[in-house]
Design a protein around this motif. Structure first.
Motif, short mmCIF file in Angstrom:
data_model
loop_
_atom_site.label_atom_id
_atom_site.label_comp_id
_atom_site.label_asym_id
_atom_site.label_seq_id
_atom_site.Cartn_x
_atom_site.Cartn_y
_atom_site.Cartn_z
N MET A 1 -12.51 49.56 -40.54
CA MET A 1 -13.33 48.37 -40.74
C MET A 1 -14.29 48.27 -39.56
N PRO A 2 -15.58 48.23 -39.82
CA PRO A 2 -16.56 48.19 -38.73
C PRO A 2 -16.59 46.84 -38.03
N ARG A 3 -16.42 46.84 -36.72
CA ARG A 3 -16.56 45.67 -35.84
C ARG A 3 -16.18 44.34 -36.48
N PRO A 4 -14.90 44.11 -36.68
CA PRO A 4 -14.48 42.87 -37.34
C PRO A 4 -14.85 41.61 -36.55
N GLU A 5 -14.94 41.71 -35.23
CA GLU A 5 -15.27 40.52 -34.44
C GLU A 5 -16.68 40.02 -34.75
N ALA A 6 -17.64 40.93 -34.83
CA ALA A 6 -19.01 40.55 -35.13
C ALA A 6 -19.12 40.00 -36.55
N LEU A 7 -18.42 40.63 -37.48
CA LEU A 7 -18.43 40.16 -38.87
C LEU A 7 -17.81 38.77 -38.95
N ALA A 8 -16.73 38.54 -38.22
CA ALA A 8 -16.09 37.22 -38.23
C ALA A 8 -17.03 36.15 -37.68
N ARG A 9 -17.74 36.46 -36.61
CA ARG A 9 -18.71 35.48 -36.05
C ARG A 9 -19.77 35.12 -37.07
N ARG A 10 -20.30 36.13 -37.75
CA ARG A 10 -21.34 35.88 -38.76
C ARG A 10 -20.79 35.07 -39.92
N ALA A 11 -19.56 35.37 -40.35
CA ALA A 11 -18.96 34.65 -41.47
C ALA A 11 -18.71 33.19 -41.12
N VAL A 12 -18.24 32.92 -39.90
CA VAL A 12 -18.03 31.53 -39.48
C VAL A 12 -19.36 30.79 -39.47
N ALA A 13 -20.38 31.40 -38.87
CA ALA A 13 -21.69 30.74 -38.78
C ALA A 13 -22.24 30.43 -40.17
N ALA A 14 -22.14 31.38 -41.10
CA ALA A 14 -22.65 31.17 -42.46
C ALA A 14 -21.84 30.09 -43.19
N ALA A 15 -20.53 30.07 -43.00
CA ALA A 15 -19.69 29.07 -43.67
C ALA A 15 -19.99 27.67 -43.14
N LEU A 16 -20.12 27.54 -41.83
CA LEU A 16 -20.41 26.22 -41.26
C LEU A 16 -21.79 25.75 -41.68
N ASP A 17 -22.74 26.67 -41.73
CA ASP A 17 -24.08 26.32 -42.19
C ASP A 17 -24.03 25.86 -43.65
N GLU A 18 -23.31 26.57 -44.47
CA GLU A 18 -23.15 26.20 -45.88
C GLU A 18 -22.55 24.80 -46.03
N ALA A 19 -21.58 24.50 -45.18
CA ALA A 19 -20.90 23.20 -45.26
C ALA A 19 -21.62 22.09 -44.51
N GLY A 20 -22.69 22.44 -43.79
CA GLY A 20 -23.40 21.45 -43.00
C GLY A 20 -22.56 20.94 -41.84
N ALA A 21 -21.68 21.78 -41.34
CA ALA A 21 -20.78 21.40 -40.25
C ALA A 21 -21.22 22.02 -38.94
N ARG A 22 -20.90 21.34 -37.87
CA ARG A 22 -21.20 21.85 -36.54
C ARG A 22 -19.94 21.77 -35.70
N GLY A 23 -19.74 22.77 -34.88
CA GLY A 23 -18.59 22.79 -33.98
C GLY A 23 -18.12 24.20 -33.75
N ALA A 24 -17.23 24.35 -32.80
CA ALA A 24 -16.70 25.66 -32.45
C ALA A 24 -15.48 25.98 -33.30
N VAL A 25 -15.33 27.27 -33.58
CA VAL A 25 -14.17 27.78 -34.31
C VAL A 25 -13.69 29.02 -33.58
N THR A 26 -12.39 29.13 -33.40
CA THR A 26 -11.79 30.34 -32.83
C THR A 26 -11.20 31.13 -33.98
N VAL A 27 -11.45 32.45 -33.98
CA VAL A 27 -10.88 33.33 -35.00
C VAL A 27 -9.94 34.30 -34.30
N LEU A 28 -8.71 34.35 -34.77
CA LEU A 28 -7.70 35.28 -34.27
C LEU A 28 -7.54 36.39 -35.28
N LEU A 29 -7.87 37.61 -34.88
CA LEU A 29 -7.69 38.79 -35.72
C LEU A 29 -6.40 39.44 -35.22
N ALA A 30 -5.32 39.25 -35.95
CA ALA A 30 -4.00 39.60 -35.43
C ALA A 30 -3.28 40.59 -36.34
#
Length: 133
Positions: A1-30
Motif C-alpha cells: 500500500m503506497p504511503r498510507p499516512e499521506a493518503l490518510a491525511r488527504r482522506a481526513v481533509a476531504a471528509a471534514l471538508d465534505e461535512a463542513g467540519a473544522r478541527g484536528a483528527v489523529t489517525v492511528l494506523l495500527a
C-alpha cells in the motif's frame, strides 16, 4: 500500500471538508492486535475491527480514528479492491463519524454513504458503494 499516512491525511481533509467540519483528527494506523485491544476496551468486542472512531470533547480537536491495517488489507483482498482505496474509504468513514455523521438508521446510512462516495470522488478513488447491494 503506497504511503498510507499521506493518503490518510488527504482522506481526513476531504471528509471534514465534505461535512463542513473544522478541527484536528489523529489517525492511528495500527496492527490488528492493537485495534483488538481498543475494540475490547471500548466496545467489549474481543476481535479487531477495520475502523474505530473516538470523538473528543476538546475544542478544536474532533477525535481519533484507529485502523487495523491487517483487517483493511484482508477486506480489500476479499472485495477485490485496492487496499489503498479501502483505507481511504475507512479513514473518511471514521472522520465523518467524528464530524457528526452516523449510520444507525436507514436514512442516516444513506446520507453517510453518499457523503463517503463524494469524498472518494474528491480523492480520485472509486465509489465504495458502487455494485454493493
Amino acid at each position: 500500500m503506497p504511503r498510507p499516512e499521506a493518503l490518510a491525511r488527504r482522506a481526513v481533509a476531504a471528509a471534514l471538508d465534505e461535512a463542513g467540519a473544522r478541527g484536528a483528527v489523529t489517525v492511528l494506523l495500527a496492527d490488528d492486535a492493537a485495534v483488538k485491544r481498543l475494540n475490547g476496551r471500548h466496545r467489549a468486542k474481543a476481535k479487531p475491527t477495520n475502523v474505530l472512531s473516538f470523538p473528543a470533547e476538546v475544542p478544536g480537536y474532533l477525535g481519533d480514528v484507529a485502523l487495523a491495517l491487517g483487517v483493511v488489507r484482508r477486506e480489500a483482498r476479499g472485495a477485490r479492491r485496492r487496499a489503498a482505496d479501502h483505507l481511504a474509504h475507512l479513514v473518511a468513514h471514521g472522520a465523518l463519524h467524528l464530524a457528526g455523521h452516523d449510520h444507525l438508521h436507514a436514512g442516516e446510512a444513506r446520507r453517510m454513504e453518499r457523503a463517503e462516495a463524494r469524498v472518494m470522488r474528491r480523492l480520485g478513488r472509486p465509489n465504495p458503494w458502487k455494485g454493493v447491494t
